[in-house]
Design a protein around this motif. Structure first.
Motif, PDB file in Angstrom:
ATOM      1  N   TYR A 192      -0.766  -9.268  -0.065  1.00 22.76           N
ATOM      2  CA  TYR A 192       0.159 -10.317   0.375  1.00 22.76           C
ATOM      3  C   TYR A 192       1.397 -10.332  -0.519  1.00 22.76           C
ATOM      4  CZ  TYR A 192       2.153 -15.016   0.827  1.00 22.76           C
ATOM      5  OH  TYR A 192       3.025 -16.070   0.979  1.00 22.76           O
ATOM      6  N   LEU A 193       1.197 -10.205  -1.821  1.00 20.53           N
ATOM      7  CA  LEU A 193       2.317 -10.206  -2.760  1.00 20.53           C
ATOM      8  C   LEU A 193       3.197  -8.977  -2.581  1.00 20.53           C
ATOM      9  CD1 LEU A 193       0.452 -11.499  -5.957  1.00 20.53           C
ATOM     10  CD2 LEU A 193       2.038 -12.784  -4.503  1.00 20.53           C
ATOM     11  N   GLU A 194       2.638  -7.928  -1.970  1.00 20.19           N
ATOM     12  CA  GLU A 194       3.423  -6.727  -1.667  1.00 20.19           C
ATOM     13  C   GLU A 194       4.241  -6.884  -0.392  1.00 20.19           C
ATOM     14  OE1 GLU A 194       0.601  -3.564  -1.460  1.00 20.19           O
ATOM     15  OE2 GLU A 194       0.142  -3.615  -3.607  1.00 20.19           O
ATOM     16  N   GLY A 195       3.980  -7.974   0.374  1.00 17.87           N
ATOM     17  CA  GLY A 195       4.794  -8.231   1.554  1.00 17.87           C
ATOM     18  C   GLY A 195       4.054  -8.225   2.880  1.00 17.87           C
ATOM     19  N   TYR A 196       2.731  -8.054   2.872  1.00 14.66           N
ATOM     20  CA  TYR A 196       1.969  -8.046   4.122  1.00 14.66           C
ATOM     21  C   TYR A 196       1.646  -9.478   4.566  1.00 14.66           C
ATOM     22  CZ  TYR A 196       1.353  -3.017   3.547  1.00 14.66           C
ATOM     23  OH  TYR A 196       1.585  -1.682   3.415  1.00 14.66           O
ATOM     24  N   ASP A 197       1.815  -9.724   5.868  1.00 15.06           N
ATOM     25  CA  ASP A 197       1.537 -11.052   6.419  1.00 15.06           C
ATOM     26  C   ASP A 197       0.078 -11.217   6.839  1.00 15.06           C
ATOM     27  OD1 ASP A 197       4.115 -12.694   6.708  1.00 15.06           O
ATOM     28  OD2 ASP A 197       4.718 -10.720   7.434  1.00 15.06           O
ATOM     29  N   ILE A 198      -0.587 -10.112   7.188  1.00 15.22           N
ATOM     30  CA  ILE A 198      -1.991 -10.162   7.610  1.00 15.22           C
ATOM     31  C   ILE A 198      -2.750  -9.054   6.884  1.00 15.22           C
ATOM     32  CG2 ILE A 198      -3.598 -10.093   9.559  1.00 15.22           C
ATOM     33  CD1 ILE A 198      -1.230 -10.778  11.391  1.00 15.22           C
ATOM     34  N   VAL A 199      -3.861  -9.414   6.270  1.00 18.69           N
ATOM     35  CA  VAL A 199      -4.699  -8.429   5.576  1.00 18.69           C
ATOM     36  C   VAL A 199      -6.122  -8.590   6.098  1.00 18.69           C
ATOM     37  CG1 VAL A 199      -5.436  -7.474   3.370  1.00 18.69           C
ATOM     38  CG2 VAL A 199      -3.233  -8.665   3.526  1.00 18.69           C
ATOM     39  N   GLY A 239       1.834  -8.965  15.647  1.00 18.77           N
ATOM     40  CA  GLY A 239       2.912  -8.019  15.378  1.00 18.77           C
ATOM     41  C   GLY A 239       3.465  -8.001  13.967  1.00 18.77           C
ATOM     42  N   TYR A 240       2.962  -8.851  13.090  1.00 16.71           N
ATOM     43  CA  TYR A 240       3.467  -8.856  11.714  1.00 16.71           C
ATOM     44  C   TYR A 240       2.877  -7.709  10.899  1.00 16.71           C
ATOM     45  CZ  TYR A 240       5.425 -13.471  12.617  1.00 16.71           C
ATOM     46  OH  TYR A 240       6.165 -14.513  13.116  1.00 16.71           O
ATOM     47  N   ALA A 241       3.537  -7.412   9.784  1.00 13.16           N
ATOM     48  CA  ALA A 241       3.084  -6.324   8.913  1.00 13.16           C
ATOM     49  C   ALA A 241       1.646  -6.598   8.454  1.00 13.16           C
ATOM     50  CB  ALA A 241       4.003  -6.202   7.700  1.00 13.16           C
ATOM     51  N   SER A 242       0.767  -5.629   8.659  1.00 15.40           N
ATOM     52  CA  SER A 242      -0.647  -5.823   8.324  1.00 15.40           C
ATOM     53  C   SER A 242      -1.214  -4.593   7.638  1.00 15.40           C
ATOM     54  CB  SER A 242      -1.456  -6.133   9.588  1.00 15.40           C
ATOM     55  OG  SER A 242      -1.432  -5.032  10.476  1.00 15.40           O
ATOM     56  N   THR A 243      -2.309  -4.804   6.940  1.00 11.63           N
ATOM     57  CA  THR A 243      -3.024  -3.719   6.284  1.00 11.63           C
ATOM     58  C   THR A 243      -4.489  -4.119   6.176  1.00 11.63           C
ATOM     59  OG1 THR A 243      -3.027  -2.228   4.365  1.00 11.63           O
ATOM     60  CG2 THR A 243      -2.640  -4.567   3.932  1.00 11.63           C
ATOM     61  N   THR A 244      -5.297  -3.274   5.587  1.00  9.28           N
ATOM     62  CA  THR A 244      -6.731  -3.549   5.458  1.00  9.28           C
ATOM     63  C   THR A 244      -7.177  -3.359   4.011  1.00  9.28           C
ATOM     64  OG1 THR A 244      -7.390  -1.249   5.922  1.00  9.28           O
ATOM     65  CG2 THR A 244      -7.165  -2.740   7.811  1.00  9.28           C
ATOM     66  N   VAL A 245      -8.288  -4.008   3.673  1.00 11.10           N
ATOM     67  CA  VAL A 245      -8.962  -3.768   2.399  1.00 11.10           C
ATOM     68  C   VAL A 245     -10.438  -3.526   2.697  1.00 11.10           C
ATOM     69  CG1 VAL A 245      -7.349  -5.164   1.050  1.00 11.10           C
ATOM     70  CG2 VAL A 245      -9.393  -6.227   2.003  1.00 11.10           C
ATOM     71  N   ASP A 246     -11.109  -2.792   1.827  1.00 10.79           N
ATOM     72  CA  ASP A 246     -12.524  -2.493   2.026  1.00 10.79           C
ATOM     73  C   ASP A 246     -13.377  -3.716   1.698  1.00 10.79           C
ATOM     74  OD1 ASP A 246     -11.793   0.039   2.714  1.00 10.79           O
ATOM     75  OD2 ASP A 246     -12.334   0.949   0.784  1.00 10.79           O
ATOM     76  N   ASP A 247     -14.356  -3.969   2.548  1.00 15.92           N
ATOM     77  CA  ASP A 247     -15.248  -5.123   2.398  1.00 15.92           C
ATOM     78  C   ASP A 247     -16.693  -4.637   2.405  1.00 15.92           C
ATOM     79  OD1 ASP A 247     -16.419  -7.631   2.405  1.00 15.92           O
ATOM     80  OD2 ASP A 247     -16.109  -7.976   4.549  1.00 15.92           O
TER      81      ASP A 247
END
Length: 244
Positions: free
Chosen positions: A118-125, A193-201
C-alpha cells in the motif's frame, strides 16, 4: 502514514476472540512502532448475529483495549454482507482497510506485507493462498474446483484468493457505488480497476473453535459467484434443452 482499520467478521467466535484480539493488537503495536501506520489504527470486529457470547466479549475487549472496536449487526446477514458492513463503516475514518477472518488462519506476516505494498502505491492487495494444507480435504478440494470453474466461465477473479485483502479508501468509495445485494466480493473487487497486487498467504491451523463455513454455505456462495457474473449457465441450459 495511513490510519489502518482491520475489519474482522465474527459469527459464534467466543472461543477464539481473546487470542485474535491479542494477536491483532500485537501486530498493530509492531506496525505503529515501525512507523508504518498511525497510532489511531484499530481493529473493528463485526458481530454477524452470533448466538453465543461473541458480542459480550467484543464489548469487554473494547473496554480493556483501545485498539478494539465493535459493530453489532441486527441479525445474521452472512459472511460477505458482514464484511461489506464493516468496510463501509470503516471507510469514513480509515485510509486503508484490511479484511481478515477472526480465526486468524490467514498469515499476519502477509498483512504486514500488504501495508508495504500500500505504501508503494497499490490500492488493492490480495492475499493469495500458497498453501492450504491446514484446510480440511473437502474444503480444499471444493475450493480449488470452484476457482477452476470460475476461470472456465470467464469470471474475472483472483485465483486462490478468499476475503483476505487490503483496500484503500478510494477503492472502498468505488465499491460503495455497487448496488448488489447478493454479494460476491471476490468477483466485484477485481472489476474496480485500481492498481493491485498480491502477497503470499500461508494458511495455518485454527487455534480454537471450528469453521462456520459449512458445505451448504460454500455452495450458496458459489452459486452467487457464478450467477452474478456470467450468463454461461443459462446458455448451457438453453443449449441442452434444444439438443434434447
Amino acid at each position: 502514514m495511513p490510519r489502518l482499520v482491520i475489519v474482522s467478521p465474527c459469527y459464534n467466535e467466543e472461543a477464539i476472540l481473546a487470542y485474535s484480539a491479542r494477536e491483532l493488537t500485537s501486530l498493530l503495536e509492531r506496525l505503529i512502532a515501525a512507523g508504518k501506520i498511525l497510532p489511531t489504527s484499530h481493529v473493528l470486529y463485526v458481530n454477524d448475529g452470533s448466538r453465543d457470547r461473541t458480542w459480550e466479549l467484543i464489548e469487554e475487549l473494547h473496554r480493556e483495549n483501545h485498539f478494539i472496536d465493535g459493530l453489532c449487526l441486527a441479525g445474521n446477514v452472512g459472511h460477505q454482507s458482514a464484511i461489506m458492513a464493516g468496510m463501509m463503516t470503516a471507510r469514513d475514518f480509515a485510509d486503508a482497510v484490511v479484511t481478515i477472518d477472526a480465526d486468524l488462519q490467514d498469515d499476519l506476516g502477509a498483512l504486514e506485507e500488504m501495508i508495504d505494498r500500500y505504501l508503494e502505491g497499490y490500492d488493492i492487495v490480495y492475499g493469495v493462498k500458497v498453501s492450504r494444507t491446514a484446510d480440511p480435504l473437502l474444503k480444499r478440494t471444493s475450493a480449488l474446483a470452484f476457482y477452476r470453474l470460475q476461470s472456465a466461465m470467464g469470471i474475472r477473479a483472483i485465483y486462490n484468493h478468499a476475503d483476505f485483502r487490503l483496500m484503500s479508501r478510494r477503492a472502498l468509495d468505488a465499491l460503495a457505488c455497487y448496488p448488489e445485494r447478493n454479494l460476491y466480493l471476490r468477483g466485484i473487487i477485481p472489476q474496480l480497476g485500481y492498481a493491485s497486487t498480491t502477497v503470499d498467504d500461508v494458511i495455518s491451523e485454527r487455534v480454537a473453535g471450528e469453521s462456520k463455513y459449512t458445505l451448504r454455505k460454500m455452495l450458496l456462495l458459489a452459486v452467487d459467484g457464478i450467477t452474478s457474473f456470467t450468463t454461461r449457465p443459462i446458455s448451457w441450459i438453453i443449449g441442452m434443452g434444444l439438443l434434447c
